[in-house]
Design a protein around this motif. Structure first.
Motif, mmCIF file in Angstrom:
data_model
loop_
_atom_site.group_PDB
_atom_site.id
_atom_site.type_symbol
_atom_site.label_atom_id
_atom_site.label_comp_id
_atom_site.label_asym_id
_atom_site.label_seq_id
_atom_site.Cartn_x
_atom_site.Cartn_y
_atom_site.Cartn_z
ATOM 1 N N UNK B 29 0.850 -1.191 0.000
ATOM 2 C CA UNK B 29 0.000 0.000 0.000
ATOM 3 C C UNK B 29 0.885 1.242 0.000
ATOM 4 N N UNK B 30 0.580 2.192 -0.890
ATOM 5 C CA UNK B 30 1.273 3.481 -0.900
ATOM 6 C C UNK B 30 0.237 4.589 -0.688
ATOM 7 N N UNK B 31 0.402 5.334 0.392
ATOM 8 C CA UNK B 31 -0.480 6.464 0.656
ATOM 9 C C UNK B 31 0.053 7.699 -0.062
ATOM 10 N N UNK B 32 -0.814 8.332 -0.856
ATOM 11 C CA UNK B 32 -0.428 9.552 -1.582
ATOM 12 C C UNK B 32 -1.494 10.628 -1.351
ATOM 13 N N UNK B 33 -1.192 11.852 -1.728
ATOM 14 C CA UNK B 33 -2.126 12.984 -1.594
ATOM 15 C C UNK B 33 -2.766 12.955 -0.196
ATOM 16 N N UNK B 34 -4.086 13.178 -0.092
ATOM 17 C CA UNK B 34 -4.708 13.201 1.237
ATOM 18 C C UNK B 34 -4.685 11.832 1.921
ATOM 19 N N UNK B 35 -4.338 10.797 1.173
ATOM 20 C CA UNK B 35 -4.204 9.471 1.776
ATOM 21 C C UNK B 35 -3.105 9.425 2.829
ATOM 22 N N UNK B 36 -2.145 10.372 2.763
ATOM 23 C CA UNK B 36 -1.022 10.324 3.719
ATOM 24 C C UNK B 36 -1.473 10.596 5.157
ATOM 25 N N UNK B 37 -2.668 11.146 5.339
ATOM 26 C CA UNK B 37 -3.158 11.310 6.723
ATOM 27 C C UNK B 37 -3.273 9.966 7.436
ATOM 28 N N UNK B 38 -3.473 8.902 6.658
ATOM 29 C CA UNK B 38 -3.498 7.554 7.241
ATOM 30 C C UNK B 38 -2.162 7.205 7.898
ATOM 31 N N UNK B 39 -1.078 7.815 7.438
ATOM 32 C CA UNK B 39 0.256 7.453 7.931
ATOM 33 C C UNK B 39 0.420 7.770 9.416
ATOM 34 N N UNK B 40 -0.425 8.647 9.946
ATOM 35 C CA UNK B 40 -0.339 9.023 11.365
ATOM 36 C C UNK B 40 -1.505 8.449 12.164
ATOM 37 N N UNK B 41 -2.290 7.601 11.541
ATOM 38 C CA UNK B 41 -3.525 7.098 12.155
ATOM 39 C C UNK B 41 -3.304 5.641 12.577
ATOM 40 N N UNK B 42 -2.792 5.493 13.798
ATOM 41 C CA UNK B 42 -2.429 4.172 14.327
ATOM 42 C C UNK B 42 -3.583 3.180 14.246
ATOM 43 N N UNK B 43 -4.766 3.678 14.545
ATOM 44 C CA UNK B 43 -5.928 2.789 14.598
ATOM 45 C C UNK B 43 -6.225 2.197 13.210
ATOM 46 N N UNK B 44 -6.227 3.056 12.208
ATOM 47 C CA UNK B 44 -6.474 2.560 10.840
ATOM 48 C C UNK B 44 -5.345 1.650 10.378
ATOM 49 N N UNK B 45 -4.103 2.055 10.684
ATOM 50 C CA UNK B 45 -2.951 1.253 10.242
ATOM 51 C C UNK B 45 -2.970 -0.135 10.874
ATOM 52 N N UNK B 46 -3.551 -0.227 12.087
ATOM 53 C CA UNK B 46 -3.570 -1.518 12.780
ATOM 54 C C UNK B 46 -4.471 -2.525 12.062
ATOM 55 N N UNK B 47 -5.332 -2.036 11.158
ATOM 56 C CA UNK B 47 -6.205 -2.941 10.397
ATOM 57 C C UNK B 47 -5.442 -3.664 9.291
ATOM 58 N N UNK B 48 -4.260 -3.114 8.944
ATOM 59 C CA UNK B 48 -3.489 -3.681 7.834
ATOM 60 C C UNK B 48 -2.677 -4.883 8.320
ATOM 61 N N UNK B 49 -2.768 -5.981 7.574
ATOM 62 C CA UNK B 49 -2.033 -7.192 7.925
ATOM 63 C C UNK B 49 -0.525 -6.969 7.772
ATOM 64 N N UNK B 50 0.274 -7.716 8.565
ATOM 65 C CA UNK B 50 1.741 -7.625 8.441
ATOM 66 C C UNK B 50 2.214 -8.170 7.090
ATOM 67 N N UNK B 51 1.306 -8.851 6.366
ATOM 68 C CA UNK B 51 1.650 -9.358 5.027
ATOM 69 C C UNK B 51 1.657 -8.250 3.969
ATOM 70 N N UNK B 52 1.215 -7.063 4.375
ATOM 71 C CA UNK B 52 1.136 -5.961 3.419
ATOM 72 C C UNK B 52 1.984 -4.792 3.905
#
Lengths: 120, 96, 112
Positions: B29-52
């Motif tokens: 997954x690559x966060x770009x543009x306004x998607x980069x706000x996810x980069x500081x959102x621990x809760x959302x990031x925790x939904x992502x599997x370690x396989x990704x």
């Protein structure tokens, strides 16, 4: 040239924007090239499939009618994310065309086997 | 047949949730543009599997005042790496 | 802007662009009549220069373009309009050009 698999994902409700129409037009253009074309409705995109739409009062073309032509134009598989339907209290009987309901595992497989995935 | 997923809008559009429904192991997954706000959102990031594996685009992070605020899970990359990622993966799925 | 930066970088890295296809509101990026404030980049102008200098094939989707007033001399004549707004470095064509590009290229990258 060998046949490629294209999967179009449509995630937005009809009439609120022209994204559903853009996605449909692109899929139909792809089918003209005799490629494998799959269409996947997710999230609010499932609203596009509701039966009994009538765009006339808002001067819009009825999108549901256009979707009824999908199989005529050679779209191989029309799929719906089952969870998105459930979340909106809808079932297959509410939809204007027969669709294949997919769970997450089946959607992953569809995406994995596609050469192109286009989100519009 | 792995995929690169680019996510370019913030969490209110629920693009990450949609992406995670169809993501396969080995996809990135690559966060770009306004998607980069996810980069500081621990809760959302925790939904992502370690396989990704997860990247954030440097230019967009810097522009929004988020450089050095990103979660440790996120690798910060520039456009050079963005291009390389699209080559490494057999397809790119853009969420916008 | 992201698509423009991406295109510049991939060219710098020695890759080729087979075609750029502008769809929906993306066609506004080819509006030659757009003017930007002096201290801001003029994205249509930047794309035009990139397209010209690298001889990139650039297409605006016909239905997207004409419905948004992005018109070249040919479409202006066909629809009886007295002005032209598309950069001459780009052309107007159908969605088949997008599908063809996908089939001819190693990669298809979309930007929203």
């Amino acid at each position: 040239m060998s046949k490629k698999a294209f999967t179009f994902i449509s995630r937005t409700a009809p009439y609120g924007s022209n994204r559903p129409k853009m996605s449909l037009d692109a899929a139909l253009a792809t089918a003209v090239f005799e490629q494998e074309v799959n269409y996947l409705f997710m999230d609010d995109g499932v609203y596009q499939l509701l039966a009994n739409q009538n765009g006339e009062p808002i001067q819009a073309k009825t999108l549901g009618n256009a979707l009824e032509t999908l199989d005529l134009y050679g779209i191989d598989e029309v799929c719906v994310d089952y969870e998105s339907l459930q979340k909106r209290n809808l079932e297959a009987g509410d939809l204007t065309i027969p669709v294949t309901l997919l769970d997450a595992t089946q959607m992953r497989a569809l995406i994995n086997q596609s050469d192109f995935v286009i989100n519009l | 047949m792995s995929s690169l997923h680019t996510i370019s809008r913030s969490s209110q559009h629920e693009l990450l949730q949609a992406c995670l429904k169809i993501i396969n192991p080995g996809d990135e997954i690559l966060f770009i543009e306004d998607g980069v706000y996810y980069c500081c959102d621990k809760k959302s990031l925790s939904l992502i599997s370690r396989d990704n594996y997860v990247y954030g685009l440097r230019e967009d992070l810097v522009a929004r005042g988020l450089r050095d605020k990103q979660d440790a899970l996120v690798e910060v990359v520039g456009y050079h790496k963005f291009v390389e990622l699209t080559v490494q993966h057999s397809k790119t799925v853009s969420w916008f | 802007m992201t698509a423009y930066q991406f295109a510049r970088n991939l060219l710098d890295q020695g890759h080729d662009i087979y075609r750029v296809f502008f769809y929906g509101d993306g066609v506004f990026t080819l509006n030659a009549l757009a003017v930007s404030p002096q201290d801001e980049i003029n994205l249509p102008q930047a794309w035009h220069q990139l397209i010209e200098s690298h001889e990139i094939e650039s297409i605006a989707c016909v239905s997207s373009a004409i419905s948004r007033g992005i018109i070249n001399p040919r479409e202006a004549e066909r629809h009886e309009k007295d002005s032209v707004s598309l950069f001459e470095s780009s052309d107007i064509a159908g969605l088949g050009q997008l599908v063809d590009a996908a089939l001819q290229s190693d990669r298809l990258i979309n930007f929203g």
